[in-house]
Design a protein around this motif. Structure first.
Motif, PDB file in Angstrom:
ATOM      1  N   GLU B  92       0.822  -1.202   0.000  1.00 43.25           N
ATOM      2  CA  GLU B  92       0.000   0.000   0.000  1.00 43.25           C
ATOM      3  C   GLU B  92       0.860   1.258   0.000  1.00 43.25           C
ATOM      4  O   GLU B  92       0.572   2.228  -0.681  1.00 43.25           O
ATOM      5  CB  GLU B  92      -0.872  -0.056   1.259  1.00 43.25           C
ATOM      6  N   ASP B 168      -2.423  -4.334  -2.545  1.00 43.93           N
ATOM      7  CA  ASP B 168      -2.931  -3.677  -1.347  1.00 43.93           C
ATOM      8  C   ASP B 168      -3.286  -2.239  -1.698  1.00 43.93           C
ATOM      9  O   ASP B 168      -2.394  -1.421  -1.920  1.00 43.93           O
ATOM     10  CB  ASP B 168      -1.863  -3.741  -0.236  1.00 43.93           C
ATOM     11  N   GLU B 169      -4.545  -1.951  -1.764  1.00 43.89           N
ATOM     12  CA  GLU B 169      -5.045  -0.604  -2.086  1.00 43.89           C
ATOM     13  C   GLU B 169      -4.372  -0.022  -3.332  1.00 43.89           C
ATOM     14  O   GLU B 169      -3.710   1.017  -3.257  1.00 43.89           O
ATOM     15  CB  GLU B 169      -4.807   0.343  -0.900  1.00 43.89           C
ATOM     16  N   ASN B 172      -4.874   3.778  -4.185  1.00 43.44           N
ATOM     17  CA  ASN B 172      -4.558   4.776  -3.170  1.00 43.44           C
ATOM     18  C   ASN B 172      -3.957   6.045  -3.767  1.00 43.44           C
ATOM     19  O   ASN B 172      -2.986   5.987  -4.500  1.00 43.44           O
ATOM     20  CB  ASN B 172      -3.549   4.179  -2.189  1.00 43.44           C
TER      21      ASN B 172
END
Lengths: 286, 314
Positions: B92, B168-169, B172
């Motif tokens: 992330e 992961d994300e 973002n």
């Protein structure tokens, strides 16, 4: 020949070639670190300092070799290393943060540790890279000194061989420096992601301990004088030389405590490596 | 169109009562049992729900406290290298060194994944091309936009040709256009490249669009895991909007054995039978009500979770 107007989208290709194991991953990491130490694969700016230091070391070696051919001995192999000690400190102070603090700062470690690489591999590769870099920094000029002496020897092959026997302990001495300075500076650098702090910390660790040696030397105890060299990494390595070369004069008297210097060297290097490993075990599991 | 057949129906991740408790008594995952089929999988949950812990366990970065997990029928703790060779991970957070070029960085990551030198270089430029970085890849990463950095992060996860990507994300910090581009790219990787993808997100709305199946976790517990089609199939409803007389219409429809529910000014009728349309129109005509709207609405996955959660809370 392909026809005009046809767009070739080769799409995604699966990889079917070999996948190498941890040994080659370790080697890749080591080579990457060694290259980074001398600024290869990075910006031109990061090449300046390592090559300036290397240039100074090489220059001294060349001058030394030239003088030797005229019969003037400036330094022997040991004195050469002792003379360059300060440069080595600055070298590791710049390069060690380059190797580990930078990874910490950029957050690249989770990427590394989600691959076959383990904490021990990472630490091992970085230490090996810096040891090699410091050894190259000292050993290569020593080789030049040797070549200079070998080509101007007046006793033929026998003289070359004698000179070589003098070079080998010189290289060994360089390795003593390389291991201690690499493990200590990498440990300090691994504590912070800020390169400037890391560099400052490394220089401080080597500089701040020097006055302690001086203080111990003015204490009215003979034993304190003999053991004073243990307080600083630089005098520690000097002490080992004094012990092994039987009381050569470096302004330090180790008395009968020479072996203690050897033991401390081993313990210090081992402790640094274990702490580094513990540190990265923790980082790797994050 | 699928160029590479996906392995639909093949279980890639299987957990058995997976539990992770950190020192200090924080439970990140609790009794998680789920089988995940190949495809694009959304892993949704609020921040701190245990998504990242789940990913780290799958990578063998941390060991589960109890229970078991198998990725491609391999144990990530015992057979870490085998698992990691087949899995690509995109974290992330920021994870890119600023002072190297993307080409050089992704090549380095390829080598660390065990690719030989030449293969690493070739696959690095391939991966960067697939994520949409061309000439820019020779520039230093420090000068990249957030969107480009996310692409480099994706490329380094793809470089060793994994069978499973853990993202992961991935959206973002991206603007709406960047989000769409990233999600389309993820969908393409899942459908065209034949690589399964687990997309972590706290935004259900954005992953439901691209996923084949969803895993929702909350507070370390499994909320629901199912294929998207199964979640939405049986939930089609007809929306009826009349400007007045909602109550009369509701009563009339109930008499016809239709299960009517009210949602503000709207009446919702499950589309169970072929005749529901006609019955509603007949009822409206009988009561002589001004009809504004009669159309079919698919339940959004989000609604399924909210109802689920409410029942769970009660």
């Amino acid at each position: 020949m392909s026809e005009a107007g046809v767009i070739h989208d080769i799409g995604y290709q699966r990889y079917t070639g070999p996948r190498l194991g941890r040994a080659s991953v370790f080697t890749a990491m080591y080579v990457h670190g060694l290259r980074a130490a001398f600024g290869f694969g990075r910006s031109a700016k990061s090449k300046i300092f390592p090559w300036m230091v290397a240039g100074i070391a090489l220059l001294i070696a060349v001058i030394n070799a030239a003088l030797k051919s005229r019969g003037i001995t400036l330094f022997n192999y040991f004195q050469f290393v002792d003379t360059l000690a300060w440069l080595v400190i600055f070298f590791v102070a710049i390069v060690a943060p380059e190797l580990v603090s930078r990874d910490m700062r950029s957050g690249v470690l989770p990427l590394y540790f989600s691959r076959p690489l383990r904490a021990a591999d990472y630490v091992g590769a970085k230490v090996a890279a810096l040891v090699t870099a410091v050894f190259l920094l000292l050993g290569a000029p020593q080789l030049i000194m040797f070549l200079g002496a070998a080509f101007t020897t007046k006793t033929g092959m026998r003289g070359v061989w004698d000179e070589f026997l003098r070079l080998l302990p010189g290289w060994g001495y360089s390795l003593l420096w390389a291991f201690l300075f690499a493990s200590l500076s990498l440990l300090i650098a691994s504590l912070t992601g800020k390169r400037a702090f890391a560099a400052g910390g490394i220089v401080a660790a080597f500089l701040m301990t020097a006055p302690v040696v001086g203080v111990l030397n003015v204490l009215p105890s003979e034993t304190a004088h003999h053991l004073s060299g243990l307080a600083s990494p630089m005098s520690l390595v000097n002490g080992i030389q004094i012990w092994l070369r039987d009381g050569v004069d470096l302004g330090l008297d180790v008395g009968r405590f020479g072996p203690i210097y050897g033991i401390e060297w081993v313990c210090l290097v081992a402790a640094c490596l274990l702490l580094l490993l513990a540190r990265y075990r923790k980082v790797a599991s994050l | 169109m699928r160029l590479v057949p996906t392995l639909s129906g093949v279980t890639i991740i299987a957990t058995q009562a997976l539990t992770k408790t950190y020192g200090g008594g924080v439970t990140a995952l609790s009794d998680l049992t789920v089988d995940v089929d190949a495809g694009v999988i959304g892993l949704v949950g609020a921040n701190g729900a245990g998504k990242s812990t789940f990913i780290k366990i799958m990578l063998g970065l941390i060991a589960p406290s109890s229970g078991g997990v198998r990725v491609f029928d391999l144990d990530p703790v015992a057979e870490t290298d085998k698992v990691r060779a087949r899995v690509g991970y995109m974290p992330e957070n920021d994870c890119l060194p600023p002072d190297v070029s993307a080409a050089e960085f992704v090549t380095h990551m390829g080598r660390l994944s065990g690719l030989p030198k030449t293969a690493a270089r070739e696959r690095a430029s391939e991966a960067l091309r697939h994520v949409g970085l061309y000439e820019e890849r020779y520039r230093q990463i420090g000068g990249y936009s957030t969107g480009m950095k996310q692409r480099v992060k994706l490329a380094q996860a793809l470089v060793h040709d994994p069978d499973l990507l853990l993202l992961d994300e991935p959206t973002n910090g991206l603007d709406p256009a960047g989000r769409d581009a990233m999600l389309n790219l993820v969908q393409r990787i899942g459908n065209e490249f034949g690589i399964s993808v687990v997309v972590c997100s706290h935004l259900l709305g954005e992953v439901e669009r691209i996923c084949d199946s969803l895993i929702a976790i909350e507070g370390g517990h499994l909320l629901r895991a199912d294929r998207i089609s199964a979640m939405t199939a049986a939930s089609d409803v007809l929306v009826v909007e009349v400007s007045e007389g909602q109550d009369e219409l509701a009563a009339a429809l109930s008499e016809k054995n239709l299960r009517v529910s009210k949602d503000g000014r709207l009446l919702l009728v499950p589309l169970d039978s072929e005749t529901a349309y006609d019955q509603i129109l007949q009822a409206v005509a009988d009561l002589d009500l001004p009809l504004h709207r009669l159309d079919q609405r698919r339940h959004r996955v989000a609604e399924l979770f909210t109802t689920k959660k409410e029942t769970a809370d009660v």
